[in-house]
Design a protein around this motif. Structure first.
Motif, PDB file in Angstrom:
ATOM      1  N   ALA A 220       1.096  -1.155  -0.208  1.00  0.00           N
ATOM      2  CA  ALA A 220      -0.162  -0.321   0.146  1.00  0.00           C
ATOM      3  C   ALA A 220       1.405   1.418   0.102  1.00  0.00           C
ATOM      4  O   ALA A 220       1.801   1.535   0.241  1.00  0.00           O
ATOM      5  CB  ALA A 220      -0.707   0.082   1.416  1.00  0.00           C
ATOM      6  N   THR A 221       0.402   2.450  -0.359  1.00  0.00           N
ATOM      7  CA  THR A 221       1.109   3.217  -0.754  1.00  0.00           C
ATOM      8  C   THR A 221       0.016   4.563  -0.197  1.00  0.00           C
ATOM      9  O   THR A 221      -1.212   4.478  -0.147  1.00  0.00           O
ATOM     10  CB  THR A 221       1.600   3.626  -1.357  1.00  0.00           C
ATOM     11  N   ALA A 222       0.555   6.046  -0.015  1.00  0.00           N
ATOM     12  CA  ALA A 222      -0.076   6.917   0.641  1.00  0.00           C
ATOM     13  C   ALA A 222       0.283   8.103   0.033  1.00  0.00           C
ATOM     14  O   ALA A 222       1.976   7.850   0.499  1.00  0.00           O
ATOM     15  CB  ALA A 222       0.079   7.619   1.841  1.00  0.00           C
TER      16      ALA A 222
ATOM     17  N   GLU B 184       3.987   7.365  -1.861  1.00  0.00           N
ATOM     18  CA  GLU B 184       5.231   6.722  -0.720  1.00  0.00           C
ATOM     19  C   GLU B 184       4.736   5.570   0.313  1.00  0.00           C
ATOM     20  O   GLU B 184       3.037   5.656   0.257  1.00  0.00           O
ATOM     21  CB  GLU B 184       4.975   7.708   0.830  1.00  0.00           C
ATOM     22  N   PRO B 185       5.752   4.213   0.466  1.00  0.00           N
ATOM     23  CA  PRO B 185       5.074   3.446   0.984  1.00  0.00           C
ATOM     24  C   PRO B 185       4.879   3.179   2.368  1.00  0.00           C
ATOM     25  O   PRO B 185       5.293   3.972   2.683  1.00  0.00           O
ATOM     26  CB  PRO B 185       6.116   2.556   0.498  1.00  0.00           C
ATOM     27  N   THR B 186       3.519   2.679   3.086  1.00  0.00           N
ATOM     28  CA  THR B 186       3.015   2.762   4.136  1.00  0.00           C
ATOM     29  C   THR B 186       2.924   1.744   5.202  1.00  0.00           C
ATOM     30  O   THR B 186       3.320   1.574   5.882  1.00  0.00           O
ATOM     31  CB  THR B 186       1.486   2.615   3.967  1.00  0.00           C
ATOM     32  N   GLY B 187       4.289   0.565   5.247  1.00  0.00           N
ATOM     33  CA  GLY B 187       4.575  -0.324   5.182  1.00  0.00           C
ATOM     34  C   GLY B 187       3.214  -1.657   5.230  1.00  0.00           C
ATOM     35  O   GLY B 187       3.820  -2.456   6.231  1.00  0.00           O
ATOM     36  N   ARG B 188       2.118  -1.097   4.758  1.00  0.00           N
ATOM     37  CA  ARG B 188       1.170  -2.541   4.738  1.00  0.00           C
ATOM     38  C   ARG B 188       1.166  -3.117   3.587  1.00  0.00           C
ATOM     39  O   ARG B 188       1.248  -2.823   2.142  1.00  0.00           O
ATOM     40  CB  ARG B 188       0.616  -1.194   4.728  1.00  0.00           C
ATOM     41  N   ILE B 189       0.937  -4.096   3.495  1.00  0.00           N
ATOM     42  CA  ILE B 189       0.995  -5.256   2.465  1.00  0.00           C
ATOM     43  C   ILE B 189      -0.538  -5.309   2.257  1.00  0.00           C
ATOM     44  O   ILE B 189      -1.668  -5.206   3.299  1.00  0.00           O
ATOM     45  CB  ILE B 189       1.077  -6.660   2.708  1.00  0.00           C
ATOM     46  N   GLU B 190      -1.610  -5.287   1.287  1.00  0.00           N
ATOM     47  CA  GLU B 190      -2.799  -5.616   1.430  1.00  0.00           C
ATOM     48  C   GLU B 190      -3.430  -6.896  -0.287  1.00  0.00           C
ATOM     49  O   GLU B 190      -2.229  -6.517  -0.856  1.00  0.00           O
ATOM     50  CB  GLU B 190      -3.597  -3.820   0.349  1.00  0.00           C
TER      51      GLU B 190
END
Length: 149
Positions: free
Chosen positions: A76-78, A81-87
């Protein structure tokens, strides 16, 4: 000049405000004493916990008729930028029991200090389970109906 005495209503409000402030201080102190300082998380411990979470998810997939080959996975990005979360987008059949999966997932990741928070979109007939670890969502599993199943 002498100061005017406080009215009864104002005095009562000041006493209540002071009492609430004292309660807040007492609760903060009790939380520090009871909880202590949490031990700092090491990168190795975090990687081990995340690997355990992935193993827990992988072990549940065959039990609920989920084909790992059909799952779409991305980071995931916000704002780019990468958020460190996998979707993950997971196609499931009409008989998929999301509540049972949620319970099994919660039990499977609890030993790693993680929890599950689920949201449902009735209009799309989908459920998303967010895995929270260390106060941060690290993985989001979106279960969507697959018309071909």
């Amino acid at each position: 000049m002498t100061a005017q005495p406080l009215s009864g209503a104002l005095r009562r409000r000041l006493v209540i405000a002071a009492g609430l402030a004292l309660c807040a201080l007492a609760l903060t102190a009790a939380g520090k004493i009871a909880g202590g300082n949490p031990r700092p998380e090491t990168p190795a411990a975090r990687r081990a916990a995340e690997a355990g979470i992935v193993r827990a998810i992988d072990s549940l997939c065959p039990l609920y008729g989920i084909d790992r080959g059909l799952i779409r996975t991305w980071k995931a990005t916000a704002a780019g930028e990468p958020t460190g979360r996998i979707e993950e987008k997971i196609p499931v059949g009409a008989g998929f029991r999301s509540l049972e999966f949620n319970h099994a997932l919660s039990s499977g990741i609890a030993p790693f200090g993680a929890g599950v928070v689920a949201t449902e979109r009735s209009k799309e007939n989908s459920v998303t389970m967010h895995i929270v670890f260390g106060g941060v969502t690290v993985r989001s599993l979106s279960f969507v109906p697959d018309a071909g199943r």
